[in-house]
Design a protein around this motif. Structure first.
Motif, mmCIF file in Angstrom:
data_model
loop_
_atom_site.group_PDB
_atom_site.id
_atom_site.type_symbol
_atom_site.label_atom_id
_atom_site.label_comp_id
_atom_site.label_asym_id
_atom_site.label_seq_id
_atom_site.Cartn_x
_atom_site.Cartn_y
_atom_site.Cartn_z
ATOM 1 N N LEU A 283 -2.403 -4.133 4.564
ATOM 2 C CA LEU A 283 -2.607 -3.040 3.607
ATOM 3 C C LEU A 283 -2.465 -1.707 4.337
ATOM 4 O O LEU A 283 -3.205 -1.427 5.286
ATOM 5 C CB LEU A 283 -3.999 -3.130 2.983
ATOM 6 C CG LEU A 283 -4.218 -4.252 1.977
ATOM 7 C CD1 LEU A 283 -5.701 -4.349 1.611
ATOM 8 C CD2 LEU A 283 -3.379 -4.029 0.727
ATOM 9 N N THR B 125 -6.322 -10.594 5.741
ATOM 10 C CA THR B 125 -5.880 -9.254 5.347
ATOM 11 C C THR B 125 -6.245 -8.241 6.428
ATOM 12 O O THR B 125 -7.372 -8.219 6.929
ATOM 13 C CB THR B 125 -6.522 -8.838 4.007
ATOM 14 O OG1 THR B 125 -6.181 -9.814 3.007
ATOM 15 C CG2 THR B 125 -6.028 -7.476 3.560
ATOM 16 N N GLY C 200 0.817 -1.215 0.000
ATOM 17 C CA GLY C 200 0.000 0.000 0.000
ATOM 18 C C GLY C 200 0.847 1.260 0.000
ATOM 19 O O GLY C 200 2.052 1.232 0.285
#
Length: 721
Positions: free
Chosen positions: A461, A499, A393
């Motif tokens: 992320l 995630t 990210g």
């Protein structure tokens, strides 16, 4: 130094010198500045002369012990009466050691750490020559479209007031004259700056006086009661009158009713902006309205210095209006000890020793840890060090994590998330890819991110806003993450691997497209210099998340303003899952926010016993004691913020569905149980009636205790005076 000395000094000053004493300019206008000190284009445009500069009262924005001492030295050489300058700056959440943004500090619900962070900011600022900070900002914020929500501690008057008191105490300490490691605080922005129409910066504010007093003034009053030496005017209108020229607000309420005798300073160019608002024809009228409203210092415009003398000489204003303002400025300088020691705490050697010291960074790391809010968690967190982790990210290695009001904070000093994770993890188990930039990306970047994600056991992320997407001038109509990041989330989610999303931002966001696609969400805000280390501590379970939201996260931007302490209506929604047409609701989204005020998860669980009240009836002489036992029912130690709310069932004026009246942050080991008690008094049940009297009503109330504003238990009681 006596009042007689200051009076004598005032009597020696000419009108021209007095007007200049009420004028604040940037450091580059001053002799001794490293950047200018000569009459430049901006000075000429303002009508500023060298004589005016020699008599200026204060300087904005210059920092550094050596430079400030040199400016002060050259100023005293030129100033006829030897009146020292005041040096001020925006030290909002740290000077060089940057703490989390104030909205994040609010989410810590930790008043002790908030005070300590302000004290550290004061130390670093003071040794660098500053004497005044433009903080704390205590504006109530309910609309995340407004960029400056990042600078407030949240949506609740009580909570903001508690943080206001803590921060004023941290900045100022107990003795500004003798404690050279403290600075004078400026509560801002007076008043109701945080309610602009449409969430648009500098826009109109419209509300009743009752609502102003009930909701928006208490936090300023808390800061003033705590001793804040200055108040800064807001840019907005109140009842159609800009605050900087609002006599009823400043002279009548602030000074008359509240007895504030400190310095009132305008915001940048706000005196001259009375012209653009349409309440002053020119600088002359703007100067008249501001001085009449009791504004003592005009920041970065020249209406005072160019027109006050003529206004007195023409008999338009009494010279006493100017004298009282000048005397307040002189008294502040005396309180800071500047007449005895014009260089005060400025010390080049101490600058080197204390700025970004290990102890300061450690406090910044602790506060960042306690400011992050765990919004969602399946089983992905905490991470395990034996896992192969893909960090993907635009914020994986991004140093833009300080926020938009970070004083002298340097991105180069910041610990990034990748830095922090490397402190915890064997390098072979950490794979890193950007995936995309904050607002754009390439197929090659995405391909690389998916490639390393496929190699990982779990994916982190790192998403968010750039710092200039919030803050002053950072209003936005779309408060979702940029589409390129949402596309990245969707592609990663399609891999069906555990995630975790870590969100860096300066405002509550509409998190759809993230929260519904990942296993865990950690709200990190702009966490400051030690942000990456703090977040890594949380991700790996070295620390347990304990933050709770101090501002609701909307389900959709169409809800805003959305806040927990709303009023009921004559046709309230029966229940979120009951769809009747002719009630107060949206047809396409829930009424409730995505995440409510006070919400935050932990790696452990807590159980609450049944609430107990000392008695069912409160009287003037007998307050209620409300208690509950809280137990850590999980496997790890954790902190819980126990929150007390009340509801007045029937008032002369409609009352909120809930009002925060107390909170306590408690640390519990696994299996440990503690009783938490609150004392609720009649005074806490008072509100402003239709005639603006501040009193309570006999009748039925409900007390609530819970883990957030929505998840509570309740017990009724009565007030009988």
């Amino acid at each position: 130094m006596t009042d007689n000395f200051l009076e004598d000094l005032l009597n020696q000053m000419t009108l021209e010198e007095k007007a200049a004493q009420l004028t604040q300019v940037v450091g580059s206008f001053m002799k001794g500045s490293s950047t200018s000190g000569e009459i430049t284009g901006p000075m000429e445009e303002m009508g500023i002369t060298e004589a005016m500069i020699e008599n200026a009262g204060s300087v904005l924005g210059t920092t550094g012990a050596a430079e400030i001492k040199e400016i002060q030295r050259q100023h005293l050489d030129k100033n006829r009466l030897g009146i020292p300058l005041l040096f001020m700056a925006d030290v909002i959440h740290g000077y060089r050691t940057i703490f989390p943004i104030p909205l994040a500090i609010g989410s810590s619900w930790d008043l002790k750490l908030a005070e300590e962070s302000a004290a550290i900011a004061a130390i670093e600022a003071a040794v660098s020559g500053l004497q005044v900070t433009f903080a704390p900002m205590v504006d109530i914020v309910r609309d995340p479209r407004w960029g400056r929500v990042m600078e407030s501690t949240g949506e609740d008057a009580y909570l903001n007031g508690e943080f206001a008191k803590a921060q004023v105490k941290g900045y100022q300490g107990k003795d500004l004259k003798n404690d050279l490691t403290r600075v004078a605080a400026t509560v801002k922005h007076f008043a109701a700056y945080g309610v602009p129409e449409g969430g648009r910066e500098y826009n109109t504010v419209n509300m009743s006086e009752r609502e102003l007093r009930e909701t928006y003034l208490p936090a300023y009053k808390a800061a003033i009661d705590a001793g804040s030496e200055l108040v800064m005017t807001s840019f907005n209108t109140i009842d159609g009158i800009p605050a900087t020229g609002n006599k009823e607000l400043m002279r009548d309420l602030l000074r008359g009713e509240w007895k504030f005798d400190g310095v009132v300073i305008s915001d940048w160019n706000a005196v001259r902006e009375l012209i653009f608002h349409g309440v002053a024809e020119d600088d002359r009228e703007a100067a008249f309205k501001a001085i009449n409203a009791s504004v003592d210092i005009e920041m970065m415009s020249s209406a005072y210095v160019n027109h006050l003398q003529a206004l007195v000489e023409e008999g338009v204003i009494d010279v006493e209006l100017i004298n009282e303002s000048v005397l307040r400025v002189l008294k502040l300088k005396e309180k800071l000890g500047l007449f005895e020691n014009p260089y005060r705490g400025a010390d080049e050697q101490l600058e080197k020793e204390v700025i970004l010291s290990d102890s300061h960074r450690q406090t910044a790391r602790e506060l960042a840890t306690k400011s992050c809010v765990l919004l969602k968690n399946g089983s992905a967190l905490p991470l395990k060090k034996e896992q192969k982790i893909a960090l993907i990210g635009p914020f994986a290695g991004n140093k833009d994590i300080l926020g938009s009001w970070s004083a002298l904070g340097s991105k180069e000093d910041a610990i990034t998330l990748s830095d922090g994770m490397r402190m915890q993890l064997d390098g072979e188990n950490l794979l890193i890819a950007e995936g995309c930039a904050i607002e754009n990306g390439t197929e090659l970047e995405l391909h690389h991110a998916l490639e390393i994600a496929n190699q990982a056991d779990v994916i982190v992320l790192a998403l968010g806003e750039s710092s200039d997407m919030s803050g002053e001038g950072g209003s936005r109509s779309n408060i979702k993450l940029p589409q390129i990041q949402l596309d990245l989330v969707e592609k990663i989610a399609a891999l069906n691997k555990p995630t975790v999303a870590v969100i860096f931002n300066g405002r509550p966001l509409d998190l759809h497209g993230v929260v519904d696609k990942v296993d865990a969400v950690l709200e990190a805000w702009f966490p400051g210099t030690e942000g990456g280390a703090a977040i890594a501590d949380l991700l790996f379970g070295v620390a347990n998340p304990s933050g709770k939201l101090s501002m609701s996260f909307p389900y959709s931007v169409g809800q805003v303003p959305v806040y927990y302490n709303q009023f009921n209506t004559g046709r309230p929604q029966v229940a979120p899952d009951v769809r009747e047409r002719y009630v107060s609701q949206y047809l396409d989204i829930p009424n409730e926010p995505l995440f409510p005020f006070g919400f935050g998860l932990s790696y452990t669980t807590f159980s609450y016993s049944e609430m107990k009240l000392s008695h069912d009836v409160m009287t003037l002489d007998e307050p209620l004691k409300i208690s509950v036992s809280v137990k850590n029912t999980g496997d790890v130690a954790g902190d819980e913020v126990v929150q007390l709310y009340i509801r007045d069932i029937s008032g002369e004026i409609v009352r909120p569905l809930k009002e925060l009246k107390g909170f306590e942050k408690v640390s519990l080991k696994p299996g440990e149980e503690k009783e938490i008690s609150f004392t609720l008094t009649e005074e806490q049940l008072r509100y402003h009636h239709k005639d603006l009297t501040f009193t309570s009503d006999n009748g039925e109330f409900i007390a609530f205790i819970g883990t957030n504003s929505s998840d509570v238990q309740s017990v009724p009681f009565r007030l009988e005076k």
